[in-house]
Design an enzyme around this catalytic site. Structure first.
Site, PDB file in Angstrom:
ATOM      1  N   TRP A  35       0.830  -1.211   0.000  1.00  0.00           N
ATOM      2  CA  TRP A  35       0.000   0.000   0.000  1.00  0.00           C
ATOM      3  C   TRP A  35       0.860   1.255   0.000  1.00  0.00           C
ATOM      4  CZ3 TRP A  35      -4.167  -1.685  -1.788  1.00  0.00           C
ATOM      5  CH2 TRP A  35      -4.657  -2.945  -1.429  1.00  0.00           C
TER       6      TRP A  35
ATOM      7  N   ASP B 239      -1.117   6.886   6.471  1.00  0.00           N
ATOM      8  CA  ASP B 239      -2.202   5.953   6.177  1.00  0.00           C
ATOM      9  C   ASP B 239      -2.342   5.065   7.419  1.00  0.00           C
ATOM     10  OD1 ASP B 239      -3.820   3.864   5.397  1.00  0.00           O
ATOM     11  OD2 ASP B 239      -2.690   3.356   3.587  1.00  0.00           O
TER      12      ASP B 239
ATOM     13  N   LYS C 149     -11.507  -1.923   8.823  1.00  0.00           N
ATOM     14  CA  LYS C 149     -10.728  -2.744   9.736  1.00  0.00           C
ATOM     15  C   LYS C 149     -11.181  -2.513  11.185  1.00  0.00           C
ATOM     16  CE  LYS C 149      -7.558  -3.471   6.295  1.00  0.00           C
ATOM     17  NZ  LYS C 149      -7.564  -2.976   4.925  1.00  0.00           N
TER      18      LYS C 149
END
Length: 356
Positions: free
Chosen positions: A99, A166, A190
């Site tokens: 990511w 992030d 999440k």
């Protein structure tokens, strides 16, 4: 048979969050309408957004001068929105996984990108420590938890330039000094809500510094001015997020979430280190994630990997298969994961060891 949900995301949510959201799907606030069929501008829905923002600020102790936004597009859209809004000439990125690499790729379309360090050569099994962030960078971007590889930054970093993070998979799992960041963002699926909403915490006075034209929908100022209502927001996930934020507050806040996360992770890592059939994949134990615990069969038991997967599945373990790019196993232990489920996985590992 009880199921133990170790999915990496979308992932486990507190049972009461699911039940309250399910009730709102049937009847929102006694209106006779579902949360899925009301207007986002309905008078009953604005308080949902207002309370969710207020709880974000309270739980993370967000200072004055920051806005909390609920947007669509996932963290992947933020990979583009971040450089659109903050990159004028140069940005620095720490490459700690898939990511982070994707975020870096998007930024390269907007200016010079400096990869200050990378652990790609070791399949991202550690977080680089010795690197220099260019003092003339517009910002330094980090990914605090790496779901695929099981590494995590457990503390806020100091940098000579503004930091952007992030935090898709570890938000609300530990206290954060938000004042060290100009932007924190993440997909909510999440630790916060079902898929469909992205949270963004942005420092207001960090905006408006780039010279380029920013398309209306990609401009953070648009969504600050519109109170996350410039276009139709993801109503249902925002409602679920509010229920999760209430649950976190009722259960002791982020300090308690951190305590529980460490306790669960310590339990499972202790078994991985003890059990002769398994080994952890993260090379520096200080970098081990509390959220995503990755492990594989030891070399001499490699041929039993499929057997253990089948055995664990039959015992009610869900979602423990490792990401396709690394294989092995991954137990995601987000805030809603009860300690009993972690113990059930440990029992499963010990039983399999005795059989072989």
């Amino acid at each position: 048979m009880k199921k133990h949900n170790f999915n990496a995301g979308p992932s486990i949510l507190p049972r009461e969050v699911i039940e309250k959201t399910a009730q709102a799907v049937l009847d929102f606030n006694g209106s006779g309408l579902s949360i899925m069929e009301i207007s986002h501008r309905a008078k009953d829905f604005q308080p949902v957004v207002d309370e969710a923002v207020a709880l974000f600020k309270e739980l993370l102790n967000i200072p004055e001068g920051y806005s909390v936004l609920f947007l669509g597009g996932g963290a992947s859209l933020e990979f583009c929105m971040i450089p659109f809004n903050f990159l004028e000439k140069k940005a620095a990125y720490l490459n700690t996984g898939v990511w982070a690499k994707k975020a870096m790729k998007e930024a390269k379309a907007f200016g010079e990108v400096v990869e200050v360090a990378s652990s790609a050569e070791a399949t991202y099994t550690y977080i680089p420590k010795d690197y220099t962030v260019p003092a003339d960078a517009d910002y330094f971007h980090i990914t605090t938890n790496n779901t695929i590889y099981g590494t995590e930054l457990h503390e806020d970093l100091d940098a000579p330039v503004p930091v952007i993070a992030d935090m898709s998979s570890d938000i609300f799992s530990r206290p954060v000094d938000v004042s060290k960041y100009i932007c924190i963002y993440g997909g909510a699926q999440k630790n916060l809500a079902p898929a469909g909403v992205t949270f963004v915490i942005v420092k207001n006075d960090a905006l408006g510094k780039v010279s380029r034209y920013i398309p209306t929908m990609l401009n953070y100022q648009t969504h600050i001015d519109g109170g996350s209502m410039f276009n139709t927001p993801p109503v249902l996930p925002i409602y679920a997020a509010l229920q999760t934020l209430r649950w976190i507050k009722a259960n002791g806040g982020v300090a308690e979430m951190q305590k529980r996360a460490k306790e669960k992770a310590d339990m499972l890592y202790a078994e991985i280190d003890r059990n002769k059939m398994f080994r952890g994949t993260v090379t520096d134990k200080a970098d081990r994630s509390y959220m995503n615990i990755c492990f594989v069969m030891n070399d001499e038991y490699k041929e039993l990997e499929a057997d253990f997967m089948k055995f664990a599945t039959e015992k009610g373990m869900v979602g423990i298969k490792g990401h396709r790019s690394v294989g092995g196993f991954r137990a995601s232990c987000y805030n809603a994961m009860p300690k009993e489920s972690v113990q059930a996985l440990i029992d499963c590992m010990q039983e399999f060891e005795k059989l072989h």
